[in-house]
Design a protein around this motif. Structure first.
Motif, mmCIF file in Angstrom:
data_model
loop_
_atom_site.group_PDB
_atom_site.id
_atom_site.type_symbol
_atom_site.label_atom_id
_atom_site.label_comp_id
_atom_site.label_asym_id
_atom_site.label_seq_id
_atom_site.Cartn_x
_atom_site.Cartn_y
_atom_site.Cartn_z
ATOM 1 N N GLN A 140 0.891 -1.247 -0.157
ATOM 2 C CA GLN A 140 -0.006 0.131 0.021
ATOM 3 C C GLN A 140 0.956 1.328 -0.144
ATOM 4 N N ILE A 141 0.724 2.077 -0.850
ATOM 5 C CA ILE A 141 1.357 3.386 -0.880
ATOM 6 C C ILE A 141 0.666 4.517 0.007
ATOM 7 N N ALA A 142 1.328 5.302 0.770
ATOM 8 C CA ALA A 142 0.794 6.286 1.492
ATOM 9 C C ALA A 142 -0.199 7.223 0.522
ATOM 10 N N LYS A 143 -1.147 7.570 1.114
ATOM 11 C CA LYS A 143 -2.094 8.530 0.395
ATOM 12 C C LYS A 143 -1.674 9.882 0.342
ATOM 13 N N GLU A 144 -0.958 10.347 1.546
ATOM 14 C CA GLU A 144 -0.418 11.571 1.608
ATOM 15 C C GLU A 144 0.428 12.204 0.602
ATOM 16 N N THR A 145 1.011 11.254 -0.068
ATOM 17 C CA THR A 145 1.884 11.601 -1.244
ATOM 18 C C THR A 145 1.157 12.248 -2.148
ATOM 19 N N GLN A 146 -0.035 12.182 -2.599
ATOM 20 C CA GLN A 146 -1.080 12.743 -3.624
ATOM 21 C C GLN A 146 -1.568 14.352 -3.268
ATOM 22 N N LYS A 147 -1.134 14.630 -2.051
ATOM 23 C CA LYS A 147 -1.894 15.869 -1.528
ATOM 24 C C LYS A 147 -0.871 16.819 -1.188
ATOM 25 N N LEU A 148 0.689 16.354 -1.380
ATOM 26 C CA LEU A 148 1.705 17.377 -1.117
ATOM 27 C C LEU A 148 1.898 18.671 -1.967
ATOM 28 N N ASN A 149 1.446 18.595 -3.293
ATOM 29 C CA ASN A 149 1.686 19.741 -4.050
ATOM 30 C C ASN A 149 3.305 20.199 -3.967
ATOM 31 N N TRP A 150 3.746 19.156 -4.176
ATOM 32 C CA TRP A 150 5.517 19.437 -3.890
ATOM 33 C C TRP A 150 5.879 19.712 -5.375
ATOM 34 N N LYS B 17 14.103 -0.483 0.492
ATOM 35 C CA LYS B 17 14.403 0.619 -0.544
ATOM 36 C C LYS B 17 13.487 0.257 -1.528
ATOM 37 N N ILE B 18 13.207 1.339 -2.352
ATOM 38 C CA ILE B 18 12.332 0.963 -3.512
ATOM 39 C C ILE B 18 12.825 2.006 -4.723
ATOM 40 N N ASP B 19 12.593 1.621 -5.888
ATOM 41 C CA ASP B 19 12.947 2.104 -7.272
ATOM 42 C C ASP B 19 11.790 2.968 -7.581
ATOM 43 N N LEU B 20 11.829 4.309 -7.956
ATOM 44 C CA LEU B 20 10.986 5.202 -8.391
ATOM 45 C C LEU B 20 11.290 5.510 -9.660
ATOM 46 N N HIS B 21 10.086 5.174 -10.545
ATOM 47 C CA HIS B 21 10.564 5.109 -12.207
ATOM 48 C C HIS B 21 9.739 6.360 -12.591
ATOM 49 N N PHE B 22 10.339 7.427 -13.437
ATOM 50 C CA PHE B 22 9.516 8.133 -14.237
ATOM 51 C C PHE B 22 9.170 7.523 -15.552
ATOM 52 N N PRO B 23 7.883 8.308 -16.169
ATOM 53 C CA PRO B 23 7.386 7.729 -17.320
ATOM 54 C C PRO B 23 8.560 7.922 -18.625
ATOM 55 N N LEU B 24 9.297 8.719 -18.493
ATOM 56 C CA LEU B 24 10.371 9.422 -19.306
ATOM 57 C C LEU B 24 11.378 8.322 -19.545
ATOM 58 N N GLY B 25 11.468 7.650 -18.217
ATOM 59 C CA GLY B 25 12.815 6.342 -18.332
ATOM 60 C C GLY B 25 13.561 6.756 -17.044
ATOM 61 N N HIS C 5 4.111 9.795 -10.597
ATOM 62 C CA HIS C 5 3.170 10.766 -11.784
ATOM 63 C C HIS C 5 3.623 12.267 -11.279
ATOM 64 N N CYS C 6 3.625 13.080 -12.103
ATOM 65 C CA CYS C 6 3.555 14.599 -11.944
ATOM 66 C C CYS C 6 2.889 15.235 -12.730
ATOM 67 N N GLU D 99 8.668 20.209 -17.509
ATOM 68 C CA GLU D 99 7.086 20.201 -18.138
ATOM 69 C C GLU D 99 5.928 20.124 -17.192
ATOM 70 N N THR D 100 6.565 19.066 -16.258
ATOM 71 C CA THR D 100 5.364 18.715 -15.176
ATOM 72 C C THR D 100 6.112 18.599 -13.863
ATOM 73 N N PRO D 101 6.268 20.126 -13.168
ATOM 74 C CA PRO D 101 7.140 20.092 -11.940
ATOM 75 C C PRO D 101 6.392 19.732 -10.550
ATOM 76 N N ILE D 102 5.195 19.417 -10.517
ATOM 77 C CA ILE D 102 4.522 19.221 -9.282
ATOM 78 C C ILE D 102 4.261 17.525 -9.198
ATOM 79 N N LEU D 103 4.680 16.903 -7.892
ATOM 80 C CA LEU D 103 4.569 15.610 -7.892
ATOM 81 C C LEU D 103 2.776 15.405 -7.628
ATOM 82 N N ALA D 104 2.471 14.248 -8.453
ATOM 83 C CA ALA D 104 1.235 13.971 -8.034
ATOM 84 C C ALA D 104 0.674 12.805 -7.369
ATOM 85 N N GLY D 105 1.816 12.076 -7.236
ATOM 86 C CA GLY D 105 1.707 10.822 -6.447
ATOM 87 C C GLY D 105 2.360 9.734 -7.256
#
Length: 176
Positions: free
Chosen positions: A54-64, A92-100, A154-155, A133-139
């Motif tokens: 489960q991913i913490a839901k707080e990550t979607q509300k940060l507007n960071w 540890k966890i790998d965080l993958h951006f859609p552009l690679g 996701h940004c 292009e997309t500077p805000i973390l969406a989750g």
């Protein structure tokens, strides 16, 4: 002289006892694993067991903004940084951006939201706002069918506070 030979046999036995020191070195090597907190898992082990994450839901509300330090967040978002990113906690966890691009967040006591944001920030801290292009973390998204051991980042173009500011600037522009 017989009194002198007795201590020598003790010294000899101590030297012979040194052969037991390699297991102590093995204990030193094992000590590193004990620095991780109890109840914190290796993500590969969770995959083998088939344990859902489960991913913490707080990550979607940060507007960071990904090119700004996570420490610049204000309350109540700042208090969310201490929370674990996942349930159950992982090392540890790998965080993958859609552009690679892929970054890794690590913490032997369990990856927190701040650990993940720090890993992302490290990649983007030298980028200007207009370069992103997309500077805000969406989750984050976990797609276990695609890859169990990484999250998709996701940004978005605008966060919740930003449209208000842009609206004010737009009004000022209309007045001029």
């Amino acid at each position: 002289m017989s009194a002198d030979t007795a201590p020598l046999t003790k010294v000899d036995s101590a030297i012979q006892g040194l052969s037991s020191s390699p297991p102590k070195e093995a204990v030193k090597g094992h000590r590193r694993a004990s620095s991780s907190a109890a109840g914190v898992y290796n993500i590969n082990d969770l995959e083998k067991e088939g344990t859902e994450i489960q991913i913490a839901k707080e990550t979607q509300k940060l507007n960071w903004r990904i090119n700004k330090s996570p420490n610049t967040l204000d309350e109540p978002e700042k208090s969310a940084l201490k929370k674990m990113l996942t349930t159950p906690p992982v090392k540890k966890i790998d965080l993958h951006f859609p552009l690679g691009l892929e970054v890794t967040a690590r913490n032997l006591k369990g990856v927190t939201i701040k650990d993940a944001l720090d890993a992302i920030y490290k990649q983007f801290r030298k980028k200007a706002d207009d370069e992103l292009e997309t500077p805000i973390l969406a989750g984050f998204e976990w797609d276990k069918e695609e890859c169990w051991t990484r999250f998709i980042v996701h940004c978005k173009k605008e966060g919740a506070p930003q449209p208000k500011k842009k609206g004010k600037k737009g009004q000022e522009g209309d007045e001029l």
